[in-house]
Write a protein that holds these residues in place. Structure first.
Motif, short mmCIF file in Angstrom:
data_model
loop_
_atom_site.label_atom_id
_atom_site.label_comp_id
_atom_site.label_asym_id
_atom_site.label_seq_id
_atom_site.Cartn_x
_atom_site.Cartn_y
_atom_site.Cartn_z
N GLU A 35 -29.74 5.74 -20.76
CA GLU A 35 -30.95 5.29 -21.43
C GLU A 35 -30.66 4.33 -22.58
N PRO A 39 -31.55 -0.34 -21.01
CA PRO A 39 -32.39 -1.26 -21.79
C PRO A 39 -31.58 -2.40 -22.41
N GLY A 42 -31.19 -4.90 -19.81
CA GLY A 42 -32.44 -5.63 -19.64
C GLY A 42 -32.64 -6.67 -20.73
N PHE A 43 -32.30 -6.30 -21.95
CA PHE A 43 -32.40 -7.25 -23.06
C PHE A 43 -31.46 -8.44 -22.84
N PHE A 154 -35.93 1.41 -16.82
CA PHE A 154 -35.31 1.19 -18.12
C PHE A 154 -34.86 -0.26 -18.31
N VAL A 155 -34.38 -0.88 -17.25
CA VAL A 155 -33.99 -2.29 -17.37
C VAL A 155 -35.21 -3.16 -17.67
N ALA A 157 -37.99 -2.19 -19.03
CA ALA A 157 -38.48 -1.88 -20.39
C ALA A 157 -37.67 -2.66 -21.42
N GLY A 158 -36.35 -2.68 -21.27
CA GLY A 158 -35.51 -3.44 -22.19
C GLY A 158 -35.78 -4.93 -22.10
N HIS A 159 -36.05 -5.40 -20.89
CA HIS A 159 -36.35 -6.82 -20.67
C HIS A 159 -37.65 -7.19 -21.37
N TRP A 165 -35.31 -3.43 -27.81
CA TRP A 165 -34.95 -2.59 -26.67
C TRP A 165 -34.55 -1.17 -27.09
N VAL A 168 -36.72 2.11 -26.54
CA VAL A 168 -36.67 2.88 -25.31
C VAL A 168 -35.71 4.04 -25.47
N THR A 169 -34.56 3.76 -26.05
CA THR A 169 -33.55 4.80 -26.25
C THR A 169 -34.08 5.92 -27.13
#
Length: 225
Positions: A35, A39, A42-43, A154-155, A157-159, A165, A168-169
């Motif tokens: 987790e 993210p 993704g960021f 999760f990816v 969400a981070g994006h 990001w 999310v964690t």
């Protein structure tokens, strides 16, 4: 260097495959949380450092590889060794293992699929699948689908959050703590119930009841003065 800094450096060096390597290791060493890795990946994709599609593919591949390694551990361990090791644990009976095995045989497919989306148990669920020798194509399909859903959420969400990001964690960390507390409580209840059923406890209760009954009998036969 923190785990996040190490993962970030790995992605700088390898790109999307670095995220896959990090996720594969996360399956084997759960203290490296997915987790946080997903993210962050993704960021990184949102900044153009790597392709979003590549991140999704590589992280899912990493999840499957890590799960396969633990499946292999379970398969090598085998049922007989697992039962023998578990039977040596305090308060654990062979009947407990047999009931768990029966449950897994009935619900193993759901356990593997949904287990890939539960913190703490995401990695561990692969071991009983290997012990019970779940057909490999079935295991791979369920693991891939469950991992793809978890990773994609999760990816993306981070994006979407970009530089934020880490939010999310924080949310999932609270969720993980709830799961962990529930698991600890379940173990505590199991231990309490098992201790209350130990043979010594039963004999003490029986002895106390017998002494009470004997006292009542003596009182009933004593003459009234």
């Amino acid at each position: 260097m923190s785990a996040i800094e190490w993962v970030n450096g790995l992605m700088d060096t390898l790109g999307a495959p670095g995220a896959g390597v990090a996720i594969a290791l996360e399956n084997l060493f759960p203290p490296i949380p997915s987790e946080a890795i997903l993210p962050l990946a993704g960021f990184a994709a949102s900044t153009g450092r790597m392709s979003l599609v590549a991140v999704l593919l590589w992280t899912t591949a990493g999840s499957v590889i890590g799960a396969l390694a633990l499946y292999g551990v379970g398969a090598l361990l085998g049922r007989d060794r697992t039962v023998a090791l578990a039977a040596r644990l305090p308060l654990v009976k062979v009947s407990d293992i047999e009931r768990t095995e029966a449950w897994f045989l009935r619900h193993g497919t759901k356990a593997v699929f949904f287990g890939r989306m539960i913190p703490v148990f995401r990695s561990l669920v692969s071991v009983p699948a290997g012990v019970e020798r779940m057909p490999l194509p079935v295991f791979l399909t369920l693991t891939t689908l469950g991992s793809a859903l978890w990773n994609t959420a999760f990816v993306l969400a981070g994006h979407a959050l970009g530089a934020n990001w880490a939010q999310v964690t924080e949310v999932v960390s609270a969720y993980s703590k709830v799961v962990l507390v529930a698991a600890v409580l379940a173990v505590a209840v199991f231990v309490a119930v098992r201790l209350s059923r130990r043979p010594g406890t039963g004999r003490r209760r029986a002895g106390a009841a017998g002494a009470t009954d004997a006292g009542r009998e003596r009182e009933s036969v004593e003459p009234v003065s």
